[in-house]
Design an enzyme around this catalytic site. Sequence first.
Site, PDB file in Angstrom:
ATOM      1  N   HIS A 166      45.017  44.313  47.497  1.00 27.99           N
ATOM      2  CA  HIS A 166      44.437  43.348  46.404  1.00 27.99           C
ATOM      3  C   HIS A 166      42.884  43.594  46.116  1.00 27.99           C
ATOM      4  CE1 HIS A 166      42.915  40.220  48.883  1.00 27.99           C
ATOM      5  NE2 HIS A 166      43.900  40.701  49.801  1.00 27.99           N
ATOM      6  N   SER A 240      40.655  46.752  42.177  1.00 24.91           N
ATOM      7  CA  SER A 240      39.108  46.213  42.212  1.00 24.91           C
ATOM      8  C   SER A 240      38.583  46.697  43.411  1.00 24.91           C
ATOM      9  CB  SER A 240      39.234  44.727  41.775  1.00 24.91           C
ATOM     10  OG  SER A 240      37.778  44.202  41.649  1.00 24.91           O
ATOM     11  N   ASP A 388      37.278  45.619  30.087  1.00 23.83           N
ATOM     12  CA  ASP A 388      37.132  44.874  31.411  1.00 23.83           C
ATOM     13  C   ASP A 388      35.581  44.479  31.518  1.00 23.83           C
ATOM     14  OD1 ASP A 388      36.777  44.499  34.110  1.00 23.83           O
ATOM     15  OD2 ASP A 388      38.123  46.022  34.744  1.00 23.83           O
ATOM     16  N   HIS A 417      39.804  42.939  33.168  1.00 24.29           N
ATOM     17  CA  HIS A 417      40.222  43.269  34.537  1.00 24.29           C
ATOM     18  C   HIS A 417      41.235  42.982  35.194  1.00 24.29           C
ATOM     19  CE1 HIS A 417      38.134  44.279  38.163  1.00 24.29           C
ATOM     20  NE2 HIS A 417      38.488  43.183  38.765  1.00 24.29           N
TER      21      HIS A 417
END
Length: 448
Positions: A166, A240, A388, A417
């Site tokens: 994540h 990310s 984004d 995002h």
Amino acid sequence: MSAENLAGKWTRKCGRTLLHSLTCLVFLFLDFLDALLCVVFKLVDEFFEGEARTPCYCGNDGENKQMESETLSDSLCMRRNVLRKMGFLGFARKWKMCRKKKDDGDGGVNGGLMVNRWSDCGCNSCVSWTKKGHAHKLHVVVTHLPLVRTEVPTGDEAAENVIFLHGFLSSSSFWTETVFSDLSESCKGHYRLFAVDLLGFGRSPKPNDSMYTLLDHVEMINKSVVSPFQLNSFHLVAHSMGCIIALALAAKYPNLVKSVTLVAPPYFPSAKDGAGTSLTALNKLAGKTLWPPLAFGKSVMSWYEHVGRCFCFLFCRNHRMWEMILKLFTLRRELRFTEVDLTRHTHHSAWHNMHNTICGGATMTDEHLETLNKSRSVKVSIIHGDQDMEVPLECSKNMKMKFPELVQLNIVPNADHISVIFHRARDFAKNLEHIWASSQNPSISNLS
Ligand SMILES: *[C@@H]1O[C@H](CO)[C@@H](O)[C@H](O)[C@H]1NC(C)=O
Ligand SMILES: *[C@@H]1O[C@H](CO)[C@@H](O)[C@H](O)[C@H]1NC(C)=O
Ligand SMILES: *[C@@H]1O[C@H](CO)[C@@H](O)[C@H](O)[C@H]1NC(C)=O
């Protein structure tokens, strides 16, 4: 040009100048506030715990730079600050933690780095990892293959593994609550899915003696997933911040990785001098701006160590109270996982993840990509929304430009995002299945 037009232009120009001055003023004020808080925190730390141990990077940058430039991000000590420029900072406490750690050699519990804990939450779920008998491992969610699989003669060997990483201020729920349920049944039967809470986030350990570098993350993932589950091959999917870690992991195990899927990777091509890259990353990801409020908050948290600690003290330490208030106001029984995950960290873990993993890690990404490019056994697929605001699309475009053979870029229109996954989870899951399936025959790239 009409007079009206001219006036409009003039007003806009004035507005911009005004905004610029205001921004400078606000951040100048924050420079002073941070210096003041440095002194205040030192006193309060000493009052509560007898000693101010929490490292801070207010000191003179030349000195720090030589010390631990290998593992610590330059963005920690070279952030622009008016006071530091004038040589005012660091009067409260010099940053000596790393030197101490080096001298002691082992950096053990007592000798090495420690931080003051009074400003962190001590609730059961936040400190569960410190309990006796608890192995120092990441929290991992694993989906089990359906029983049918074991009856198939080929057994588990036929199954493939996927590790999900994540992003910043998130947790494994980012994947388990969204994409996991959208994968097709046949896919679920064939792939074993691992979602980890990265070091310093969610239910994973938040050690006070870690500097949360890229290396720490890779080691922890090895210790918590790759080794214990004896994975001899796996796919990687990351969002990310997780992308930086995924590339480091892939470069470390180029023979085990079958495919790498990156969603909105914060990529910055290496500058000639290493320091440039991490500062570019800091400026691009958390530039000093007043608007929108979220961006302002992000820049304050990333540039001002002590102001950030105040925020963490207010929100993370008291997350149970805030969650209760939020539930009362929204009349919901359960909070969304994104709301809960936002506070599941300590200031020490978030601050160092931001600087050492995101900004410092950016300096190493090129090296990792080169390793993968050379090994030629794995492809990197990027998925990036064109709206984004957190990680500019330009990052992915740059990576594609620099490594055209290695990288496959998929730009998603009208997605930001988060919505690049959350608002199109079904499409995203389909996309993943396609990527995994098409990386099935590595022989093609090996033979060529
Ligand atoms: C830091 O963590 C260690 C365990 O990892 C713990 O024993 C120690 O008490 C912690 N330090 C502080 C100041 O809480
Ligand atoms: C991963 O961990 C195992 C043992 O836990 C170790 O033997 C191995 O060298 C580690 N791999 C890497 C690349 O660090
Ligand atoms: C990537 O690999 C290809 C050949 O496999 C090579 O031609 C190219 O120069 C490499 N790119 C970089 C940036 O190293």
